[in-house]
Design a protein around this motif. Structure first.
Motif, PDB file in Angstrom:
ATOM      1  N   SER A   1       4.777   3.928  -7.196  1.00  0.00           N
ATOM      2  CA  SER A   1       4.132   3.600  -8.484  1.00  0.00           C
ATOM      3  C   SER A   1       3.666   4.808  -9.285  1.00  0.00           C
ATOM      4  CB  SER A   1       2.942   2.654  -8.242  1.00  0.00           C
ATOM      5  OG  SER A   1       3.378   1.424  -7.719  1.00  0.00           O
ATOM      6  N   PRO A   2       3.067   5.845  -8.661  1.00  0.00           N
ATOM      7  CA  PRO A   2       2.566   6.972  -9.466  1.00  0.00           C
ATOM      8  C   PRO A   2       3.634   7.694 -10.266  1.00  0.00           C
ATOM      9  CG  PRO A   2       1.602   7.022  -7.264  1.00  0.00           C
ATOM     10  CD  PRO A   2       2.697   5.992  -7.241  1.00  0.00           C
ATOM     11  N   TYR A   3       4.905   7.530  -9.909  1.00  0.00           N
ATOM     12  CA  TYR A   3       5.976   8.255 -10.589  1.00  0.00           C
ATOM     13  C   TYR A   3       6.744   7.374 -11.577  1.00  0.00           C
ATOM     14  CZ  TYR A   3       4.886  11.348  -6.741  1.00  0.00           C
ATOM     15  OH  TYR A   3       4.208  12.138  -5.851  1.00  0.00           O
TER      16      TYR A   3
ATOM     17  N   LYS B   1       6.819   4.932 -15.167  1.00  0.00           N
ATOM     18  CA  LYS B   1       6.136   4.664 -16.427  1.00  0.00           C
ATOM     19  C   LYS B   1       5.342   3.377 -16.269  1.00  0.00           C
ATOM     20  CE  LYS B   1       9.510   6.919 -19.430  1.00  0.00           C
ATOM     21  NZ  LYS B   1      10.505   6.754 -20.497  1.00  0.00           N
ATOM     22  N   GLY B   2       4.131   3.392 -16.746  1.00  0.00           N
ATOM     23  CA  GLY B   2       3.292   2.218 -16.544  1.00  0.00           C
ATOM     24  C   GLY B   2       2.801   2.096 -15.120  1.00  0.00           C
ATOM     25  N   GLY B   3       2.803   3.210 -14.394  1.00  0.00           N
ATOM     26  CA  GLY B   3       2.402   3.175 -12.992  1.00  0.00           C
ATOM     27  C   GLY B   3       0.967   2.743 -12.781  1.00  0.00           C
ATOM     28  N   SER B   4       0.080   3.120 -13.704  1.00  0.00           N
ATOM     29  CA  SER B   4      -1.327   2.754 -13.547  1.00  0.00           C
ATOM     30  C   SER B   4      -1.515   1.247 -13.623  1.00  0.00           C
ATOM     31  CB  SER B   4      -2.177   3.442 -14.625  1.00  0.00           C
ATOM     32  OG  SER B   4      -1.725   3.097 -15.929  1.00  0.00           O
ATOM     33  N   LEU B   5      -0.767   0.604 -14.514  1.00  0.00           N
ATOM     34  CA  LEU B   5      -0.834  -0.858 -14.607  1.00  0.00           C
ATOM     35  C   LEU B   5      -0.224  -1.514 -13.379  1.00  0.00           C
ATOM     36  CD1 LEU B   5       0.022  -1.733 -18.324  1.00  0.00           C
ATOM     37  CD2 LEU B   5      -2.134  -2.084 -17.135  1.00  0.00           C
ATOM     38  N   GLU B   6       0.843  -0.933 -12.880  1.00  0.00           N
ATOM     39  CA  GLU B   6       1.482  -1.492 -11.690  1.00  0.00           C
ATOM     40  C   GLU B   6       0.551  -1.395 -10.487  1.00  0.00           C
ATOM     41  OE1 GLU B   6       5.900  -1.343 -10.644  1.00  0.00           O
ATOM     42  OE2 GLU B   6       5.057   0.301  -9.446  1.00  0.00           O
ATOM     43  N   ILE B   7      -0.195  -0.312 -10.382  1.00  0.00           N
ATOM     44  CA  ILE B   7      -1.143  -0.162  -9.273  1.00  0.00           C
ATOM     45  C   ILE B   7      -2.228  -1.232  -9.350  1.00  0.00           C
ATOM     46  CG2 ILE B   7      -2.968   1.337  -8.352  1.00  0.00           C
ATOM     47  CD1 ILE B   7      -1.093   3.711  -8.971  1.00  0.00           C
TER      48      ILE B   7
ATOM     49  N   GLU C   1       0.829  -1.209   0.000  1.00  0.00           N
ATOM     50  CA  GLU C   1       0.000   0.000   0.000  1.00  0.00           C
ATOM     51  C   GLU C   1       0.864   1.260   0.000  1.00  0.00           C
ATOM     52  OE1 GLU C   1      -2.478  -0.557   3.391  1.00  0.00           O
ATOM     53  OE2 GLU C   1      -3.966  -1.762   2.298  1.00  0.00           O
ATOM     54  N   ARG C   2       1.940   1.242   0.767  1.00  0.00           N
ATOM     55  CA  ARG C   2       2.837   2.411   0.779  1.00  0.00           C
ATOM     56  C   ARG C   2       3.526   2.568  -0.569  1.00  0.00           C
ATOM     57  NH1 ARG C   2       7.653   3.857   5.202  1.00  0.00           N
ATOM     58  NH2 ARG C   2       8.320   5.803   4.164  1.00  0.00           N
ATOM     59  N   TYR C   3       3.935   1.456  -1.169  1.00  0.00           N
ATOM     60  CA  TYR C   3       4.610   1.484  -2.463  1.00  0.00           C
ATOM     61  C   TYR C   3       3.702   2.067  -3.543  1.00  0.00           C
ATOM     62  CZ  TYR C   3       7.614  -0.284  -6.256  1.00  0.00           C
ATOM     63  OH  TYR C   3       8.439  -0.399  -7.358  1.00  0.00           O
TER      64      TYR C   3
END
Length: 355
Positions: free
Chosen positions: A76-78, A80-86, A69-71
């Motif tokens: 993740s938001p910073y 590339k591909g952060g939305s997929l990682e979330i 959750e902290r990660y």
């Protein structure tokens, strides 16, 4: 010396061992017996005296889910591909792995997770080795960040202790003779759907008017999904027949030339309306994925992924640009080896060239 404090509450007796030393070391832990408290205190004091003490409080207090959750908030938001990682993290948070304390996390837990994902169950289908490897890489990085930057003690990264599943074979899927036509038909506006309130696009079942031009642009330009979705009208140069990509996978900007068909598609879209935020395609990754899957199902097209369109586009463009340097300038591949993974000529086409 450690202090042992006896605490009683509602008929239950606990013993808190506390150690406080000059230099900032201050740790405590509660046990059900005085003997356990004394044994723990002796171990910690010995480690302090030998200069090998490591504070395990955070690792004992936090679950792996807490780290995830902290990660997803801080890292993740910073990326590339952060939305997929979330999305990947949210799936991980529902797995039993997320409930394990970091201090007790072992390679066996990670191996069990690997096997669960590969086998699947009643709730989730089995996934490929490549998918599991991406998830293991994420798990490993979460633990590395927690250890290096968040003060959470991880003695050995448990991901490094297990066998990785075998990677999938490189895909060579290309569109069949009439698959492109069938797919685009299923993405055309449908009057009946518009009448039912599906929006101005009236896309059959997917309700997304941008899907058809997105698919055409992918086939004509070999742009990646993320590159297409991040495209802004300020970077579309219709008169000069190219679009500029500022944020690509390899980190370098790229100008992508537009074929006549791609140019016409963007020109028609520009003439209709432009999104207030300046994006050419105001569509989320998940919405695109779901819409594409449904369209393939309606068109009776099996085993086709959106990324396969990049393979198809690269192979088509290679027939017109036989210079590898020119081809890689269009596709954005930095090495010929990577370019070869996306070039899949049909044997029948090569036979015609041979005469």
């Amino acid at each position: 010396m450690a202090s042992i404090i006896k605490r009683s509450s509602r008929g239950t007796t606990k013993y808190e061992a506390a150690i406080r030393r000059r230099g900032g070391v201050s740790v405590s832990k509660t046990f059900s017996s005085r003997r356990e408290a004394l044994a723990w205190a002796a171990t910690i004091e010995s480690e302090i005296a030998r200069g090998v003490f490591v504070d395990r409080t955070s690792a004992e207090r936090n679950t792996f889910g807490d780290l995830l959750e902290r990660y997803q908030r801080e890292i993740s938001p910073y990326k590339k591909g952060g939305s997929l990682e979330i999305l990947r993290i949210q799936r991980l948070l529902t797995d039993p792995l997320a409930r394990i304390k970091v201090a007790t996390l072992t390679g066996a837990h990670i191996a069990q997770y690997r096997d669960r994902r590969l086998a699947g169950d009643m709730k989730r289908k089995a996934v490929s080795g490549s998918t599991v490897n991406r998830e293991l890489t994420l798990i490993s990085h979460v633990l590395t960040i927690a250890s290096k930057e968040w003060g959470v003690h991880v003695h050995v990264n448990p991901v490094s202790q297990i066998r990785r599943p075998r990677e999938n074979r490189a895909r060579t899927r290309r569109l069949g003779d009439d698959e492109e036509k069938r797919l685009l038909v299923e993405l055309e506006p449908n009057r009946e759907d518009v009448a039912r309130g599906y929006g101005p696009g009236g896309c059959r079942g997917c309700r997304n008017e941008y899907m058809r031009p997105i698919v055409i642009l992918a086939i004509e330009t070999a742009m990646r999904r993320g590159e297409i979705l991040s495209l802004r009208w300020d970077d579309v140069h219709l008169e000069d027949r190219y679009v500029r990509l500022h944020d690509t996978k390899n980190g370098e900007a790229r100008d992508v030339p537009l074929s006549s068909r791609a140019l016409q598609t963007l020109a028609e879209l520009s003439a209709k309306h432009r999104h207030i935020g300046g994006r050419v395609f105001p569509v989320s990754v998940e919405a695109l994925k779901q819409s594409f899957v449904r369209a393939c199902e309606r068109a009776d097209i099996a085993d086709l992924r959106f990324h396969d369109l990049r393979h198809e586009a690269t192979s088509r463009i290679a027939e017109r640009l036989d210079n590898p340097l020119e081809l890689s300038a269009v596709t954005g591949h930095k090495t010929v080896q990577m370019l070869k993974r996306y070039y899949h000529p049909r044997a029948s086409d090569l036979a015609r060239k041979l005469g």
